[in-house]
Design an enzyme around this catalytic site. Structure first.
Site, PDB file in Angstrom:
ATOM      1  N   ALA A   1       0.856  -1.194   0.000  1.00  0.00           N
ATOM      2  CA  ALA A   1       0.000   0.000   0.000  1.00  0.00           C
ATOM      3  C   ALA A   1       0.884   1.234   0.000  1.00  0.00           C
ATOM      4  O   ALA A   1       2.012   1.200   0.513  1.00  0.00           O
ATOM      5  CB  ALA A   1      -0.914  -0.004   1.218  1.00  0.00           C
TER       6      ALA A   1
ATOM      7  N   ALA B   1       0.712   5.548   0.720  1.00  0.00           N
ATOM      8  CA  ALA B   1      -0.053   6.686   1.229  1.00  0.00           C
ATOM      9  C   ALA B   1       0.788   7.947   1.095  1.00  0.00           C
ATOM     10  O   ALA B   1       1.922   7.907   0.621  1.00  0.00           O
ATOM     11  CB  ALA B   1      -0.449   6.440   2.687  1.00  0.00           C
TER      12      ALA B   1
ATOM     13  N   GLN C   1       4.945   4.283   2.511  1.00  0.00           N
ATOM     14  CA  GLN C   1       4.398   3.085   1.891  1.00  0.00           C
ATOM     15  C   GLN C   1       4.909   1.852   2.620  1.00  0.00           C
ATOM     16  O   GLN C   1       5.912   1.905   3.327  1.00  0.00           O
ATOM     17  CB  GLN C   1       4.727   3.029   0.397  1.00  0.00           C
ATOM     18  CG  GLN C   1       6.188   2.990   0.049  1.00  0.00           C
ATOM     19  CD  GLN C   1       6.432   3.237  -1.440  1.00  0.00           C
ATOM     20  OE1 GLN C   1       5.743   4.050  -2.074  1.00  0.00           O
ATOM     21  NE2 GLN C   1       7.406   2.551  -2.009  1.00  0.00           N
TER      22      GLN C   1
ATOM     23  N   LYS D   1       7.493  -0.284   6.879  1.00  0.00           N
ATOM     24  CA  LYS D   1       6.869   0.993   6.540  1.00  0.00           C
ATOM     25  C   LYS D   1       7.977   2.024   6.321  1.00  0.00           C
ATOM     26  O   LYS D   1       8.785   2.272   7.228  1.00  0.00           O
ATOM     27  CB  LYS D   1       5.939   1.420   7.676  1.00  0.00           C
ATOM     28  CG  LYS D   1       5.060   2.614   7.383  1.00  0.00           C
ATOM     29  CD  LYS D   1       4.085   2.826   8.542  1.00  0.00           C
ATOM     30  CE  LYS D   1       3.195   4.031   8.303  1.00  0.00           C
ATOM     31  NZ  LYS D   1       2.247   4.235   9.427  1.00  0.00           N
TER      32      LYS D   1
ATOM     33  N   ASP E   1      -8.022   6.580  14.747  1.00  0.00           N
ATOM     34  CA  ASP E   1      -8.409   6.478  13.335  1.00  0.00           C
ATOM     35  C   ASP E   1      -8.825   5.049  12.998  1.00  0.00           C
ATOM     36  O   ASP E   1      -8.194   4.392  12.175  1.00  0.00           O
ATOM     37  CB  ASP E   1      -7.233   6.921  12.458  1.00  0.00           C
ATOM     38  CG  ASP E   1      -7.642   7.128  11.003  1.00  0.00           C
ATOM     39  OD1 ASP E   1      -8.848   7.323  10.755  1.00  0.00           O
ATOM     40  OD2 ASP E   1      -6.769   7.079  10.123  1.00  0.00           O
TER      41      ASP E   1
END
Length: 561
Positions: A139, A141, A145, A160, A295
């Site tokens: 993924a 962002a 990533q 990450k 979140d």
């Protein structure tokens, strides 16, 4: 058409940023927004006349435009937009709802950049650190990533990696935002009663914390310790030897996204149990630890093959301090007794409400909320409906909901939506009821007789009020003598007549202007100054349009009387 998130090359997706270019891009957005807000209040900008439906449609369109523009502006503004989605006390509901949708799925950066960052941060090349490392990210962002990898010990992990040049971009953008914040703080209309500089400083703190992966690792460890006795909650462990401020290595814990309802059922898991456990996990975070995931959208919660909940992404966490939990006591009792005055005073003490000269409208709004909220049993309430009512009351009033409060309400609403997707009969408030009762009991002290405690508290309040009454009367009389007490009287009929009189005077002015320019155009035409005569005639026509519109408004006033 709304813009896609992943198939676009963004100008900010680089390592070297031009301060001048960022300044122009950011201020262009701000000035365009100010122009749109100015136009919103102009009735002539609505074809066919202004109406509530047209204004709502324009607010929605503006909210979509803001969301797309923030995405174009990059990571800083994506995160600021997500933070602003928690400020329902400042922005209209359309803006809040649209900003809450702001996702940061953006193009990935290259594997060569990933290699360079990992070597710079951890001091070794990827083959020395990992047995295998997948170059294509799982993924991507705006802040970083995630890549899947395997350690030399054979353990599967995810790595990450922070986006290159991110700190430099933050420094440039936040410096520009500081100037914009000062402008809004000093604005005669938007700056009144708003602590824009305080909001800016809060945003800065949250942004810097979120790009510090060491802080995220500590959050993950704390969260994991808090749930160590619950086998139905799984939190990835941190590999600190392979972690720095820009690289975070976590245990690879795959699962089914909690919003993939059919996949969960196909795996043979009970959707009703998962729905209840999602709510219970969040309530435990709030009540037991005061440390919660800020979140919890469906992308950050998954379900393992054995039915355990898996939490991801610990960059944004919330904390509820002990004194805040204690301060909620008065609010809870005020709500239970439908006492609007007590609720208002407790919110002022908590800092969630700014005291103003005239608290009457605020008290009436709160009392209206209490009367409607208490009409139905607690377990039949909807979190989304309650939060919508709160935000509706808060907007335009001196409420200052702390970000923590809004994070909690938004998380509750998200979990309620996910729970209803898993189980149509799921009711978040029904799950929360025993926890709420426990909270009120705990906050009421160790004495088992809560009624006597409350009775004694009220007796103390009554006695202190009675003893202070003479002094308050004396203060009021002194203010009357000094002329410090202001009395405002509003007459709707008088105001309407004054507006009508003003319109008549304005109409006379328009008529004089039309006559003057018509006469000038005639004289110029006779003198064969064609262009000047045409210009004067056009001005006369334009002012005539304004005059006709004003006459129509006067006709409406006459019909109303």
């Amino acid at each position: 058409m709304e813009k896609g998130y992943s198939d676009k090359a963004y100008r900010w997706n680089s390592e070297n940023y031009s301060r001048r270019r960022r300044f122009l891009d950011i201020w262009s957005f701000v000035l365009t927004l100010l122009f749109r807000l100015w136009l919103y209040n102009k009735s002539w900008s609505y074809p066919g006349g202004v109406s509530e439906v047209k204004q709502a449609a324009r607010r929605k369109a503006q909210a979509v435009w803001i969301r797309n523009t923030l995405l174009d502006l990059g990571p800083t503004f994506i995160k600021v937009g997500q933070l602003f989605s928690t400020r329902a006390d400042i922005f209209p509901s359309e803006y809040v709802e649209e900003l809450a949708k702001l996702q940061d799925k953006v193009p990935a950066f290259s594997y060569e950049q990933v290699e360079a960052i990992i070597e710079q941060e951890l001091g070794k090349k990827i083959p020395q650190l990992y047995q295998s490392f997948e170059p294509i990210p799982l993924a991507a962002a705006s802040l970083g990533q995630v890549h899947k990898a395997v350690l030399h010990s054979g353990e599967a992990v995810v790595v990450k990696v922070q986006r290159p040049g991110l700190k430099k971009l933050f420094e440039i953008d936040l410096q520009i935002l500081k100037g914009i914040t000062r402008y809004f703080q000093n604005h005669p209309k938007w700056g009144r009663g708003r602590d824009w500089m305080g909001i800016y400083e809060e945003c800065c703190r949250i942004l810097w914390e979120e790009i510090d992966y060491l802080n995220e690792g500590r959050n993950a460890d704390t969260f994991r310790r808090n749930f160590r006795t619950y086998d139905w909650v799984k939190v990835p462990r941190v590999y600190w030897r392979y972690t720095s401020s820009r690289v975070l290595t976590l245990e690879y814990v795959p699962g089914i996204k909690i919003s993939q309802y059919e996949a969960i059922e196909a795996a043979g898991l009970d959707r009703k149990i998962i729905a209840r456990q999602g709510a219970q996990a969040y309530l435990l975070q709030l009540l037991n630890d005061g440390f919660f995931h800020a979140d919890p959208h469906p992308g950050n919660i998954a379900v393992s093959p054995n039915g355990a909940l898996i939490f991801y992404d610990f960059g944004m966490m919330g904390r509820i301090k002990t004194n805040v939990r204690d301060g909620l006591m008065d609010t809870l009792f005020g709500i239970a007794s439908k006492n609007g005055d007590r609720v208002v005073q407790s919110l002022i003490d908590l800092g969630a409400l700014a005291p103003v000269e005239d608290m009457g409208p605020v008290r009436r709004s709160v009392q209206f909320m209490l009367d409607n909220f208490m009409d139905k049993p607690f377990e039949n309430q909807s979190v989304a409906a309650i939060s919508d009512d709160l935000y509706e009351i808060a907007y335009g009033q001196p409420f200052r909901f702390p970000a923590t409060f809004t994070f909690v309400m938004r998380a509750f609403s998200t979990l309620e939506g996910v729970g209803k997707g898993l189980d149509p009969e799921f009711n978040f408030m029904e799950v929360a009821q025993p926890y709420a009762m426990q909270l009120m009991t705990n906050m009421n002290g160790s004495d088992s007789n809560s009624f006597l405690n409350e009775l004694s508290r009220q007796a103390v309040q009554v006695s202190s009020t009675a003893l202070g009454l003479p002094r308050r009367l004396e203060d009021t009389l002194e203010k009357l003598e000094r002329g410090d007490v202001r009395v405002r009287v509003r007459s709707v009929e008088t105001e309407r007549l004054l507006r009508r009189q003003t319109s008549i005077q304005l109409g006379m002015t328009y008529a004089v202007i039309v006559s003057g320019f018509t006469l000038s155009a005639t004289i110029l035409l006779v003198k064969e100054y064609i262009w000047l005569a045409t210009l004067a005639g056009l001005i006369a026509v334009a002012v005539s349009g304004l005059l006709i519109r004003l006459l129509m408004r006067l006709d409406r006033y006459d019909r109303m009387s």
